[in-house]
Design an enzyme around this catalytic site. Structure first.
Site, PDB file in Angstrom:
ATOM      1  NE  ARG A 101       3.082   5.475   7.885  1.00  0.00           N
ATOM      2  CZ  ARG A 101       2.443   4.558   8.594  1.00  0.00           C
ATOM      3  NH1 ARG A 101       3.099   3.568   9.113  1.00  0.00           N
ATOM      4  NH2 ARG A 101       1.148   4.621   8.788  1.00  0.00           N
ATOM      5  CB  THR A 102       3.071  12.542   8.116  1.00  0.00           C
ATOM      6  OG1 THR A 102       2.785  11.681   7.022  1.00  0.00           O
ATOM      7  CG2 THR A 102       3.430  13.916   7.585  1.00  0.00           C
TER       8      THR A 102
ATOM      9  CE  LYS B   1     -11.811  26.900  24.758  1.00  0.00           C
ATOM     10  NZ  LYS B   1     -10.857  27.802  25.438  1.00  0.00           N
TER      11      LYS B   1
ATOM     12  NE  ARG C 141      -1.465  14.262   7.405  1.00  0.00           N
ATOM     13  CZ  ARG C 141      -1.053  13.004   7.258  1.00  0.00           C
ATOM     14  NH1 ARG C 141      -1.608  12.043   7.956  1.00  0.00           N
ATOM     15  NH2 ARG C 141      -0.087  12.716   6.409  1.00  0.00           N
TER      16      ARG C 141
ATOM     17  CG  HIS D 269       1.223  13.835   1.785  1.00  0.00           C
ATOM     18  ND1 HIS D 269       2.191  14.440   2.556  1.00  0.00           N
ATOM     19  CD2 HIS D 269       0.823  12.740   2.485  1.00  0.00           C
ATOM     20  CE1 HIS D 269       2.356  13.736   3.669  1.00  0.00           C
ATOM     21  NE2 HIS D 269       1.535  12.698   3.652  1.00  0.00           N
TER      22      HIS D 269
HETATM   23  C1  NCD Z   1      -0.890   8.978   3.524  1.00  0.00           C
HETATM   24  C2  NCD Z   1      -1.743  10.233   3.743  1.00  0.00           C
HETATM   25  O1  NCD Z   1      -1.958  10.640   4.898  1.00  0.00           O
HETATM   26  O2  NCD Z   1      -2.139  10.787   2.741  1.00  0.00           O
HETATM   27  N1  NCD Z   1      -0.197   8.579   4.670  1.00  0.00           N
HETATM   28  C3  NCD Z   1       1.041   9.121   4.934  1.00  0.00           C
HETATM   29  O3  NCD Z   1       1.197  10.313   5.075  1.00  0.00           O
HETATM   30  N2  NCD Z   1       2.088   8.279   4.990  1.00  0.00           N
HETATM   31  C4  NCD Z   1      -1.624   7.878   2.865  1.00  0.00           C
HETATM   32  C5  NCD Z   1      -2.871   7.337   3.494  1.00  0.00           C
HETATM   33  O4  NCD Z   1      -3.288   7.758   4.565  1.00  0.00           O
HETATM   34  O5  NCD Z   1      -3.444   6.441   2.874  1.00  0.00           O
END
Ligand code: NCD
Length: 321
Positions: free
Chosen positions: A66-67, A95, A116, A144
């Site tokens: 999703r993100t 590397k 991320r 987040h």
């Molecule tokens: C979350 C995350 O990556 O922290 N997912 C997200 O971004 N929607 C929650 C999770 O992975 O449990």
């Protein structure tokens, strides 16, 4: 857009977003107001060229559905383009290149970087390496912030306010970065935070102390049924299996809570059940058809919220001749 909103939005121009605490309450509200107006664009019913000619790098060194895809959708819906790292194994990190070098280089290829990374603090480090804005899309068990913005948008769409609500944070409050960010925002807006988790997954003391210092209304309610009865929002999280140092610790807590239609039998009619997703058994599918289920709406709102944020940070597209 009225002039005041434009001015508040402009204050995000060129800025990093590493922690939700980087944003004032007014700035959060400005993003949420702008996201509301982005909904028709996010649905594809109106075109936009607000990010035309802009490139946003998606640097994802941890799994994401999703993100990453909602960020990419947001960029495309605004007429911009993306450079995407979706698999850390395919980059020079393999590397031995440092994150610092990777980000520094990437900042010369793109106008902003969405990062991320499994390591807490990675986004802060990246913001130092980059002379372009860095947006934290999750740093280990840290923060987040963009998830929090879309969580707030979902709550506000239903209740028309972010103040005075009782919000139960359920599940992995130790490693869950979504709840770490959300708790600060709820404190800022004056909602009550009720913590329900297995003992081993309690919200860490450093967050409790900091939240209390900020004046948060915070309490523990270990009894799930009691928590559900009081809640306006039940924010369910997945146990963050990948962050446990020891597999046996994970096995000791897996399956320790689960929401189904029966669990919600005494809930308030207006209760919203939220989840950042992916779910891994914490919410049964029989909740999906109830009016409480808000998690798919939450996933959709990721797009207009990230559109609003990107537009605020990257500003209007350069004028065409
Ligand atoms: C979350 C995350 O990556 O922290 N997912 C997200 O971004 N929607 C929650 C999770 O992975 O449990």
């Amino acid at each position: 857009m009225d002039g005041d909103l434009a001015a508040r939005r402009m204050s995000l121009h060129g800025r990093d977003l590493v922690s939700i605490r980087d944003l004032s309450r007014e700035e959060i509200v400005a993003v949420l107001d702008s996201a509301r107006k982005m909904v028709p664009l996010a649905e594809g019913s109106r075109p936009s060229d607000a990010l035309q000619g802009r490139i946003v790098a998606m640097a994802f060194f941890e799994p994401s559905t999703r993100t990453r895809l909602s960020f990419e959708s947001a960029v495309h819906r605004l007429g911009g383009s993306c450079l995407t790292i979706a698999d850390a194994g395919a980059t020079s990190l393999r590397k031995g290149e440092s994150l610092y070098d990777t980000i520094r280089m990437l900042s010369s290829y793109a106008d902003a970087i969405v990062l991320r990374h499994p390591q807490e603090g990675a986004a802060r480090l990246a913001s130092r390496a980059s002379d372009r804005p860095v947006i934290n899309a999750g740093d280990g068990a840290g923060q987040h912030p963009t998830q929090t913005l879309l969580d707030l948008a979902t709550i506000r769409e239903r209740f028309d306010t972010l103040a005075g609500l009782k919000v139960v944070l359920l599940g992995d409050l130790k490693y869950g970065r979504t709840v770490h960010s959300l708790a600060y925002a709820l404190a800022e807006f004056g909602s009550e935070i009720i913590l329900t988790s297995p003992e081993a997954l309690r919200l860490p003391d450093e967050h409790r102390e900091e939240l209390k210092h900020l004046g948060a209304k915070l309490r523990d309610e270990p009894d799930l049924d009691k928590a559900v009865r009081q809640a306006d929002v039940l924010y369910v999280t997945r146990i963050q299996k990948e962050r446990f140092p020891d597999e046996s610790e994970y096995r000791a807590v897996v399956g320790s809570y689960r929401i189904d239609a029966h669990t919600l039998r005494e809930a308030k009619p207006q209760l919203m059940v939220m989840h950042p997703l992916p779910r891994a058994g914490e919410i049964a599918s029989d909740v999906d058809g109830t009016p409480h289920a808000a998690y798919f709406r939450q996933a959709f709102l990721a797009v207009p919220v990230r559109m609003a944020l990107l537009q605020a940070i990257l500003g209007p597209a350069p004028r065409r001749r």
